[in-house]
Motif scaffolding. Structure first.
Motif, PDB file in Angstrom:
ATOM      1  N   ARG A 130       0.836  -1.207   0.000  1.00  0.00           N
ATOM      2  CA  ARG A 130       0.000   0.000   0.000  1.00  0.00           C
ATOM      3  C   ARG A 130       0.868   1.253   0.000  1.00  0.00           C
ATOM      4  O   ARG A 130       0.598   2.209  -0.741  1.00  0.00           O
ATOM      5  CB  ARG A 130      -0.905  -0.023   1.222  1.00  0.00           C
ATOM      6  N   LEU A 131       1.923   1.248   0.795  1.00  0.00           N
ATOM      7  CA  LEU A 131       2.833   2.396   0.829  1.00  0.00           C
ATOM      8  C   LEU A 131       3.587   2.535  -0.490  1.00  0.00           C
ATOM      9  O   LEU A 131       3.816   3.650  -0.980  1.00  0.00           O
ATOM     10  CB  LEU A 131       3.821   2.233   1.985  1.00  0.00           C
ATOM     11  N   ALA A 132       3.967   1.407  -1.078  1.00  0.00           N
ATOM     12  CA  ALA A 132       4.724   1.446  -2.337  1.00  0.00           C
ATOM     13  C   ALA A 132       3.879   1.989  -3.478  1.00  0.00           C
ATOM     14  O   ALA A 132       4.395   2.671  -4.375  1.00  0.00           O
ATOM     15  CB  ALA A 132       5.237   0.045  -2.667  1.00  0.00           C
ATOM     16  N   ARG A 133       2.567   1.705  -3.451  1.00  0.00           N
ATOM     17  CA  ARG A 133       1.676   2.163  -4.528  1.00  0.00           C
ATOM     18  C   ARG A 133       1.259   3.620  -4.371  1.00  0.00           C
ATOM     19  O   ARG A 133       0.825   4.254  -5.333  1.00  0.00           O
ATOM     20  CB  ARG A 133       0.406   1.304  -4.556  1.00  0.00           C
ATOM     21  N   ALA A 134       1.396   4.145  -3.176  1.00  0.00           N
ATOM     22  CA  ALA A 134       0.872   5.478  -2.884  1.00  0.00           C
ATOM     23  C   ALA A 134       1.646   6.562  -3.630  1.00  0.00           C
ATOM     24  O   ALA A 134       2.877   6.522  -3.711  1.00  0.00           O
ATOM     25  CB  ALA A 134       0.930   5.740  -1.385  1.00  0.00           C
ATOM     26  N   GLU A 135       0.908   7.531  -4.160  1.00  0.00           N
ATOM     27  CA  GLU A 135       1.550   8.673  -4.812  1.00  0.00           C
ATOM     28  C   GLU A 135       2.302   9.523  -3.796  1.00  0.00           C
ATOM     29  O   GLU A 135       3.372  10.066  -4.091  1.00  0.00           O
ATOM     30  CB  GLU A 135       0.485   9.518  -5.517  1.00  0.00           C
ATOM     31  N   HIS A 136       1.753   9.610  -2.585  1.00  0.00           N
ATOM     32  CA  HIS A 136       2.390  10.357  -1.504  1.00  0.00           C
ATOM     33  C   HIS A 136       2.531   9.409  -0.300  1.00  0.00           C
ATOM     34  O   HIS A 136       1.632   9.338   0.547  1.00  0.00           O
ATOM     35  CB  HIS A 136       1.559  11.586  -1.138  1.00  0.00           C
ATOM     36  N   PRO A 137       3.636   8.674  -0.221  1.00  0.00           N
ATOM     37  CA  PRO A 137       3.779   7.628   0.801  1.00  0.00           C
ATOM     38  C   PRO A 137       3.650   8.140   2.241  1.00  0.00           C
ATOM     39  O   PRO A 137       3.042   7.460   3.078  1.00  0.00           O
ATOM     40  CB  PRO A 137       5.183   7.070   0.538  1.00  0.00           C
ATOM     41  N   LEU A 138       4.200   9.310   2.517  1.00  0.00           N
ATOM     42  CA  LEU A 138       4.114   9.823   3.890  1.00  0.00           C
ATOM     43  C   LEU A 138       2.665  10.088   4.278  1.00  0.00           C
ATOM     44  O   LEU A 138       2.234   9.740   5.385  1.00  0.00           O
ATOM     45  CB  LEU A 138       4.952  11.095   4.035  1.00  0.00           C
ATOM     46  N   GLU A 139       1.908  10.685   3.369  1.00  0.00           N
ATOM     47  CA  GLU A 139       0.495  10.935   3.655  1.00  0.00           C
ATOM     48  C   GLU A 139      -0.254   9.620   3.843  1.00  0.00           C
ATOM     49  O   GLU A 139      -1.135   9.514   4.704  1.00  0.00           O
ATOM     50  CB  GLU A 139      -0.122  11.745   2.526  1.00  0.00           C
ATOM     51  N   GLU A 140       0.111   8.613   3.048  1.00  0.00           N
ATOM     52  CA  GLU A 140      -0.531   7.297   3.200  1.00  0.00           C
ATOM     53  C   GLU A 140      -0.186   6.687   4.555  1.00  0.00           C
ATOM     54  O   GLU A 140      -1.037   6.064   5.209  1.00  0.00           O
ATOM     55  CB  GLU A 140      -0.086   6.366   2.065  1.00  0.00           C
ATOM     56  N   GLY A 141       1.057   6.879   4.988  1.00  0.00           N
ATOM     57  CA  GLY A 141       1.447   6.411   6.314  1.00  0.00           C
ATOM     58  C   GLY A 141       0.646   7.100   7.405  1.00  0.00           C
ATOM     59  O   GLY A 141       0.265   6.462   8.404  1.00  0.00           O
ATOM     60  N   MET A 142       0.383   8.380   7.225  1.00  0.00           N
ATOM     61  CA  MET A 142      -0.449   9.103   8.191  1.00  0.00           C
ATOM     62  C   MET A 142      -1.863   8.525   8.237  1.00  0.00           C
ATOM     63  O   MET A 142      -2.459   8.372   9.316  1.00  0.00           O
ATOM     64  CB  MET A 142      -0.491  10.587   7.837  1.00  0.00           C
ATOM     65  N   ARG A 143      -2.407   8.179   7.065  1.00  0.00           N
ATOM     66  CA  ARG A 143      -3.753   7.602   7.025  1.00  0.00           C
ATOM     67  C   ARG A 143      -3.773   6.227   7.694  1.00  0.00           C
ATOM     68  O   ARG A 143      -4.740   5.860   8.373  1.00  0.00           O
ATOM     69  CB  ARG A 143      -4.251   7.528   5.585  1.00  0.00           C
ATOM     70  N   LEU A 144      -2.715   5.458   7.488  1.00  0.00           N
ATOM     71  CA  LEU A 144      -2.592   4.172   8.174  1.00  0.00           C
ATOM     72  C   LEU A 144      -2.609   4.359   9.685  1.00  0.00           C
ATOM     73  O   LEU A 144      -3.280   3.620  10.418  1.00  0.00           O
ATOM     74  CB  LEU A 144      -1.302   3.468   7.744  1.00  0.00           C
ATOM     75  N   CYS A 145      -1.866   5.345  10.148  1.00  0.00           N
ATOM     76  CA  CYS A 145      -1.841   5.657  11.583  1.00  0.00           C
ATOM     77  C   CYS A 145      -3.243   5.979  12.090  1.00  0.00           C
ATOM     78  O   CYS A 145      -3.664   5.487  13.142  1.00  0.00           O
ATOM     79  CB  CYS A 145      -0.928   6.857  11.855  1.00  0.00           C
ATOM     80  N   ALA A 146      -3.942   6.834  11.361  1.00  0.00           N
ATOM     81  CA  ALA A 146      -5.284   7.234  11.777  1.00  0.00           C
ATOM     82  C   ALA A 146      -6.216   6.020  11.837  1.00  0.00           C
ATOM     83  O   ALA A 146      -7.026   5.879  12.770  1.00  0.00           O
ATOM     84  CB  ALA A 146      -5.836   8.288  10.817  1.00  0.00           C
ATOM     85  N   GLU A 147      -6.097   5.124  10.864  1.00  0.00           N
ATOM     86  CA  GLU A 147      -6.916   3.909  10.864  1.00  0.00           C
ATOM     87  C   GLU A 147      -6.589   3.027  12.065  1.00  0.00           C
ATOM     88  O   GLU A 147      -7.490   2.436  12.686  1.00  0.00           O
ATOM     89  CB  GLU A 147      -6.683   3.135   9.570  1.00  0.00           C
ATOM     90  N   GLN A 148      -5.306   2.939  12.406  1.00  0.00           N
ATOM     91  CA  GLN A 148      -4.907   2.111  13.549  1.00  0.00           C
ATOM     92  C   GLN A 148      -5.393   2.711  14.863  1.00  0.00           C
ATOM     93  O   GLN A 148      -5.774   1.979  15.783  1.00  0.00           O
ATOM     94  CB  GLN A 148      -3.389   1.926  13.547  1.00  0.00           C
ATOM     95  N   ILE A 149      -5.398   4.023  14.963  1.00  0.00           N
ATOM     96  CA  ILE A 149      -5.936   4.666  16.161  1.00  0.00           C
ATOM     97  C   ILE A 149      -7.414   4.328  16.310  1.00  0.00           C
ATOM     98  O   ILE A 149      -7.888   4.006  17.413  1.00  0.00           O
ATOM     99  CB  ILE A 149      -5.727   6.196  16.098  1.00  0.00           C
ATOM    100  N   GLN A 150      -8.140   4.354  15.202  1.00  0.00           N
ATOM    101  CA  GLN A 150      -9.558   4.015  15.247  1.00  0.00           C
ATOM    102  C   GLN A 150      -9.766   2.565  15.669  1.00  0.00           C
ATOM    103  O   GLN A 150     -10.689   2.256  16.433  1.00  0.00           O
ATOM    104  CB  GLN A 150     -10.197   4.292  13.886  1.00  0.00           C
ATOM    105  N   LYS A 151      -8.911   1.658  15.202  1.00  0.00           N
ATOM    106  CA  LYS A 151      -8.987   0.258  15.628  1.00  0.00           C
ATOM    107  C   LYS A 151      -8.714   0.142  17.125  1.00  0.00           C
ATOM    108  O   LYS A 151      -9.409  -0.588  17.844  1.00  0.00           O
ATOM    109  CB  LYS A 151      -7.971  -0.589  14.854  1.00  0.00           C
ATOM    110  N   ALA A 152      -7.679   0.849  17.578  1.00  0.00           N
ATOM    111  CA  ALA A 152      -7.295   0.765  18.987  1.00  0.00           C
ATOM    112  C   ALA A 152      -8.414   1.248  19.900  1.00  0.00           C
ATOM    113  O   ALA A 152      -8.593   0.713  21.005  1.00  0.00           O
ATOM    114  CB  ALA A 152      -6.022   1.573  19.229  1.00  0.00           C
ATOM    115  N   ARG A 153      -9.177   2.232  19.459  1.00  0.00           N
ATOM    116  CA  ARG A 153     -10.270   2.757  20.291  1.00  0.00           C
ATOM    117  C   ARG A 153     -11.305   1.675  20.590  1.00  0.00           C
ATOM    118  O   ARG A 153     -12.013   1.756  21.600  1.00  0.00           O
ATOM    119  CB  ARG A 153     -10.955   3.939  19.596  1.00  0.00           C
ATOM    120  N   GLN A 154     -11.384   0.665  19.734  1.00  0.00           N
ATOM    121  CA  GLN A 154     -12.338  -0.422  19.945  1.00  0.00           C
ATOM    122  C   GLN A 154     -11.745  -1.549  20.797  1.00  0.00           C
ATOM    123  O   GLN A 154     -12.484  -2.456  21.204  1.00  0.00           O
ATOM    124  CB  GLN A 154     -12.774  -1.003  18.590  1.00  0.00           C
ATOM    125  N   LEU A 155     -10.443  -1.498  21.051  1.00  0.00           N
ATOM    126  CA  LEU A 155      -9.777  -2.647  21.658  1.00  0.00           C
ATOM    127  C   LEU A 155      -9.136  -2.375  23.013  1.00  0.00           C
ATOM    128  O   LEU A 155      -8.996  -3.300  23.826  1.00  0.00           O
ATOM    129  CB  LEU A 155      -8.677  -3.170  20.713  1.00  0.00           C
TER     130      LEU A 155
END
Length: 298
Positions: A243-268
């Motif tokens: 996913r990071l390799a395909r991203a046009e802006h890898p750093l921004e994609e990494g930020m989105r991954l972080c945000a998704e993981q935070i949302q997962k953590a809120r449930q766990l």
């Protein structure tokens, strides 16, 4: 001064947000403070690392005081690698005198991985015995049962690796830290949230202490591959790397991954611990994307 203490928020039961900032490699703390101040009103505590990965940096005690003077709530990491029990207790008394009460007790990374590979490790204590020593100081005694002129009021936490391949070993270590007085846990970088959920069900929730999931900002596929090569026990999934390799802006994609993981953590679990090495200024944006509002000033 911070409007709250980390202990207050833990006891209140709020979802906890902490973030890590490395002290400078040198006496100039301007950049360190500038990055930390961007986290004000966004995190409940700022972890100050103790020569993480055995790379020599400013004392975490001094760096924690600088944060406190700016109204931030520091969580001072203290590693057993570089100090014997006398020095560790001396630093803990110094922290208490300076009003730095949050301590993350760590054994410390091996010196061989750092920038002083010929240094000698001390490791007179390890993290469990450091937690026990903090408990004794809080009761008004040193490790040898000599009385202090006043008890400390330290709030001790510990690290945990929910992705440890040995559940029995993980369970024993986790239980020892609970019994030694750990009041909160920050995990290593979480890459498998299914395994983390199992940890929480079997060990985390029953322990009754908050567990903060470690969320790491991956900056690119190359960064992810490097971490897989160099960090023992970490396996970033191929799907994430792709996913990071395909991203046009890898750093921004990494930020989105972080945000998704935070949302997962809120449930766990009860919180997240954010690690955005050298990109701490991006943490407020990541929290916004994760739907985490600025902290209430009340």
């Amino acid at each position: 001064m911070a409007a709250f203490t980390f202990r207050d928020v833990v006891q209140k039961g709020d979802f906890l947000i902490t973030a890590e900032v490395m002290p400078p490699k040198g006496p100039n703390a301007e950049e360190f403070l500038a990055k930390a101040l961007l986290l004000k009103d966004r995190v409940h505590g700022v972890n100050v690392t103790d020569s993480n990965r055995a790379v020599m940096r400013m004392s975490p005690l001094a760096a924690s005081l600088l944060l406190k003077q700016q109204g931030l709530e520091p969580i001072c990491q203290l590693a057993c690698r570089d100090r014997n029990r006398i020095a560790l207790q001396g630093d803990l008394l110094g922290a208490a005198a300076l009003g730095i009460h949050n301590i993350l007790a760590l054994t410390g990374d091996p010196v061989a991985v750092g920038d002083h590979p010929d240094a000698r490790s001390v490791c007179d204590f390890e993290s469990v015995r450091l937690l026990q020593a903090i408990g004794k100081l809080n009761q008004g005694f040193d490790w040898q049962d000599h009385p202090l002129n006043q008890p400390t009021q330290l709030f001790a936490g510990a690290a945990v690796d929910p992705q440890c391949p040995s559940l029995s070993g993980l369970s024993r270590r986790f239980e020892r830290k609970i019994n030694a007085g750990a009041q909160f846990f920050q995990t290593q970088m979480i890459t498998d949230f299914d395994q983390f959920a199992r940890f929480m069900d079997v060990l985390g929730y029953p322990a009754g202490k908050p567990v903060l999931a470690g969320v790491f900002l991956l900056k690119s596929a190359k960064n992810a591959l490097f971490i897989n090569r160099t960090l023992p026990g970490v396996k970033i999934p191929d799907a994430v790397i792709e996913r990071l390799a395909r991203a046009e802006h890898p750093l921004e994609e990494g930020m989105r991954l972080c945000a998704e993981q935070i949302q997962k953590a809120r449930q766990l679990c009860q919180g997240v611990h954010l690690m955005a090495i050298r990109k701490e200024e991006l943490i407020p944006q990541i929290l916004d994307w994760a739907g985490i509002p600025a902290l209430s000033k009340s």
